[in-house]
Write an enzyme that holds these catalytic residues in place. Structure first.
Site, mmCIF file in Angstrom:
data_model
loop_
_atom_site.group_PDB
_atom_site.id
_atom_site.type_symbol
_atom_site.label_atom_id
_atom_site.label_comp_id
_atom_site.label_asym_id
_atom_site.label_seq_id
_atom_site.Cartn_x
_atom_site.Cartn_y
_atom_site.Cartn_z
ATOM 1 N N ARG A 1 -6.063 -7.703 -13.196
ATOM 2 C CA ARG A 1 -6.933 -8.845 -12.899
ATOM 3 C C ARG A 1 -7.882 -9.157 -14.062
ATOM 4 N NH1 ARG A 1 -8.287 -6.818 -6.892
ATOM 5 N NH2 ARG A 1 -8.105 -4.869 -8.055
ATOM 6 N N GLY B 1 9.675 8.557 -6.084
ATOM 7 C CA GLY B 1 10.132 9.938 -6.271
ATOM 8 C C GLY B 1 8.944 10.854 -6.446
ATOM 9 N N LYS C 1 5.061 10.415 3.289
ATOM 10 C CA LYS C 1 4.613 11.762 2.877
ATOM 11 C C LYS C 1 3.134 11.780 2.537
ATOM 12 C CE LYS C 1 4.245 10.705 -1.561
ATOM 13 N NZ LYS C 1 3.039 10.749 -2.379
ATOM 14 N N GLU D 1 -3.362 6.399 -0.528
ATOM 15 C CA GLU D 1 -2.749 5.442 0.409
ATOM 16 C C GLU D 1 -2.567 6.018 1.815
ATOM 17 O OE1 GLU D 1 -2.212 2.309 -0.203
ATOM 18 O OE2 GLU D 1 -1.130 1.958 -2.084
HETATM 19 N N1 LIG Z 1 -0.674 7.848 -9.209
HETATM 20 C C1 LIG Z 1 0.494 8.343 -8.882
HETATM 21 O O1 LIG Z 1 0.799 9.502 -9.205
HETATM 22 C C2 LIG Z 1 1.490 7.518 -8.129
HETATM 23 C C3 LIG Z 1 1.104 6.413 -7.381
HETATM 24 N N2 LIG Z 1 2.027 5.711 -6.676
HETATM 25 C C4 LIG Z 1 1.666 4.555 -5.866
HETATM 26 O O2 LIG Z 1 1.356 3.477 -6.746
HETATM 27 C C5 LIG Z 1 0.341 2.634 -6.170
HETATM 28 C C6 LIG Z 1 -0.814 2.516 -7.146
HETATM 29 O O3 LIG Z 1 -1.330 3.833 -7.316
HETATM 30 P P1 LIG Z 1 -2.306 4.211 -8.503
HETATM 31 O O4 LIG Z 1 -1.974 3.475 -9.741
HETATM 32 O O5 LIG Z 1 -2.307 5.673 -8.570
HETATM 33 O O6 LIG Z 1 -3.679 3.689 -7.906
HETATM 34 P P2 LIG Z 1 -4.951 3.240 -8.683
HETATM 35 O O7 LIG Z 1 -6.032 3.200 -7.677
HETATM 36 O O8 LIG Z 1 -5.128 4.073 -9.921
HETATM 37 O O9 LIG Z 1 -4.585 1.774 -9.156
HETATM 38 C C7 LIG Z 1 -4.300 0.745 -8.252
HETATM 39 C C8 LIG Z 1 -4.215 -0.515 -9.039
HETATM 40 O O10 LIG Z 1 -3.908 -1.604 -8.172
HETATM 41 C C9 LIG Z 1 -4.681 -2.684 -8.593
HETATM 42 N N3 LIG Z 1 -4.837 -3.681 -7.536
HETATM 43 C C10 LIG Z 1 -5.208 -3.501 -6.264
HETATM 44 N N4 LIG Z 1 -5.254 -4.692 -5.631
HETATM 45 C C11 LIG Z 1 -4.918 -5.636 -6.555
HETATM 46 C C12 LIG Z 1 -4.799 -7.045 -6.549
HETATM 47 N N5 LIG Z 1 -5.059 -7.759 -5.449
HETATM 48 N N6 LIG Z 1 -4.430 -7.669 -7.684
HETATM 49 C C13 LIG Z 1 -4.171 -6.970 -8.790
HETATM 50 N N7 LIG Z 1 -4.273 -5.642 -8.872
HETATM 51 C C14 LIG Z 1 -4.640 -4.991 -7.768
HETATM 52 C C15 LIG Z 1 -6.016 -2.075 -8.976
HETATM 53 O O11 LIG Z 1 -6.776 -2.928 -9.792
HETATM 54 C C16 LIG Z 1 -5.537 -0.837 -9.750
HETATM 55 O O12 LIG Z 1 -5.280 -1.121 -11.094
HETATM 56 C C17 LIG Z 1 -0.024 3.288 -4.828
HETATM 57 O O13 LIG Z 1 0.695 2.670 -3.804
HETATM 58 C C18 LIG Z 1 0.426 4.749 -5.014
HETATM 59 O O14 LIG Z 1 0.738 5.364 -3.786
HETATM 60 C C19 LIG Z 1 3.337 6.023 -6.736
HETATM 61 C C20 LIG Z 1 3.763 7.098 -7.484
HETATM 62 C C21 LIG Z 1 2.867 7.928 -8.233
HETATM 63 O O1 LIG Z 2 3.080 9.598 -4.928
HETATM 64 C C1 LIG Z 2 2.620 10.445 -5.658
HETATM 65 C C2 LIG Z 2 3.460 11.495 -6.274
HETATM 66 O O2 LIG Z 2 4.814 11.228 -6.138
HETATM 67 C C3 LIG Z 2 1.167 10.485 -5.910
HETATM 68 O O3 LIG Z 2 0.554 11.050 -4.816
HETATM 69 P P1 LIG Z 2 -0.987 10.717 -4.507
HETATM 70 O O4 LIG Z 2 -1.044 9.236 -4.281
HETATM 71 O O5 LIG Z 2 -1.309 11.539 -3.315
HETATM 72 O O6 LIG Z 2 -1.762 11.125 -5.731
#
Ligand SMILES: NC(=O)C1=CN([C@@H]2O[C@H](COP(=O)(O)OP(=O)(O)OC[C@H]3O[C@@H](n4cnc5c(N)ncnc54)[C@H](O)[C@@H]3O)[C@@H](O)[C@H]2O)C=CC1
Ligand SMILES: O=C(CO)COP(=O)(O)O
Length: 308
Positions: A36, A112, A167, A257
């Site tokens: 954003r 994954g 999960k 989440e």
């Molecule tokens: N961090 C990890 O290890 C992993 C995360 N995920 C999934 O990926 C997704 C994001 O996770 P993270 O990056 O870790 O979270 P985070 O909290 O670090 O980042 C979330 C991002 O989404 C953006 N966002 C939210 N609403 C928005 C909108 N309306 N417009 C534009 N951007 C928006 C935020 O600005 C932020 O950059 C979640 O669903 C999470 O479960 C999946 C695999 C691994």
């Molecule tokens: O999805 C994830 C690992 O595969 C990240 O898990 P968390 O969102 O709990 O940090």
């Protein structure tokens, strides 16, 4: 420079979006991240993209998909959903939202055991890219696969997506279990019985049960329940240390989440009469209806039953 360089846009500059961008860059594709705060509009940024990867948290998915609905995309642009969550109110998964708003482009789910910090450190990992369009899944497989990141294709996107989403609720339970020092037997029982309930929900959504035995199901369940890098695990652990839910969420870096997913999952399972005891105790704990001690007792004192 490779001759088949692709243009990839990652949407979301959080932990996961940044890690995915690093993976794409490793393979010398051209990658740009939209957030954003970006100077360019999303429509401008994606206009030349071969792949558009959404890595925003669930609360942003619909807004982003609506923005892309009016953007002019390359005719063959492949959409990739990397979000692990369920939308409140509609109770849709991210891929269901994408499919309903942008039906004309191939859609791939990427999910994954992928803790972003480990991936950022270049540690080996594997993931799954799932689509009903096999060539789209292979296209995305080739963009992400590298020496340190092994990518499998799969033809069950909803199953792959739900493994990663459901999960997160269980990781809260297991974080609490570890926070209370309940031991390895308790943790193993909790993870194993939770997989059964994840499969029950998956089958309701039309997923293949066997998908949940793979990387995006059992694999991600193990990763998230065994690592204090997981934000969802951290929430459960903090609650076991006596923190309130609000304190636990505030102390977590990024999005957990599982808190929202628990609410949506219980609405679905109430309506559809799906038995999800572990997730239900997580929900009741997060709602403040019961204490953690009551949750442990409640789970242990349920009616005796056959395992299968
Ligand atoms: N961090 C990890 O290890 C992993 C995360 N995920 C999934 O990926 C997704 C994001 O996770 P993270 O990056 O870790 O979270 P985070 O909290 O670090 O980042 C979330 C991002 O989404 C953006 N966002 C939210 N609403 C928005 C909108 N309306 N417009 C534009 N951007 C928006 C935020 O600005 C932020 O950059 C979640 O669903 C999470 O479960 C999946 C695999 C691994
Ligand atoms: O999805 C994830 C690992 O595969 C990240 O898990 P968390 O969102 O709990 O940090």
């Amino acid at each position: 420079m490779k001759s088949d360089v692709k243009n990839v846009t990652i949407i979301g500059s959080g932990a996961w979006g940044s890690a995915l961008a690093t993976l794409v860059q490793t393979n010398q594709h051209h990658v740009q991240i939209w957030s954003r705060q970006s100077q360019l509009s999303l429509a401008e940024m994606v206009s030349n993209s071969d792949a558009i990867v959404s890595a925003v948290s669930i609360k942003g998915v619909r807004t982003i998909a609506e923005k892309l609905q009016t953007a002019k995309l390359q005719p063959n642009a492949v959409l990739v959903s990397a979000t692990k969550g369920l939308e409140p109110v509609t109770r849709q998964t991210p891929s269901q939202i994408w499919r309903s708003l942008i039906p004309d482009h191939p859609l791939v789910v990427l999910s994954g055991p992928n803790l972003s910090k480990e991936i950022m450190m270049g540690q080996p990992a594997a993931t799954v890219v799932a689509s009903t369009d096999a060539s789209a899944a292979q296209f995305i497989q080739n963009i992400f696969a590298s020496r340190n990141f092994r990518v499998y294709t799969n033809s069950d996107p909803i199953g792959v997506e739900l493994g990663g989403t459901l999960k997160n609720v269980i990781a809260i339970a297991v974080g609490a279990c570890d926070g209370l020092n309940l031991g390895t037997n308790a943790k193993s029982a909790l993870i194993t019985r939770s997989l059964i309930e994840i499969i029950r929900v998956g089958v309701y959504f039309g997923a293949q049960p066997e998908t949940f035995w793979g990387l995006s199901g059992l694999g991600d369940l193990l990763a998230t329940c065994n690592s204090n890098l997981s934000r969802n695990y951290q929430v459960g652990y903090a609650i076991a240390q006596g923190k309130s839910l609000e304190e636990a969420i505030t102390n977590v870096q990024g999005t957990a989440e599982g808190v929202n997913t628990a609410n949506v999952l219980i609405e679905i399972s109430d309506r559809e009469k799906i038995n999800v005891p572990v997730s239900r105790y997580v929900y009741r704990l997060l709602q403040g209806e019961i204490t953690l001690q009551q949750a442990v007792e409640g789970l242990m004192e349920r009616d005796l039953k056959p395992e299968n």
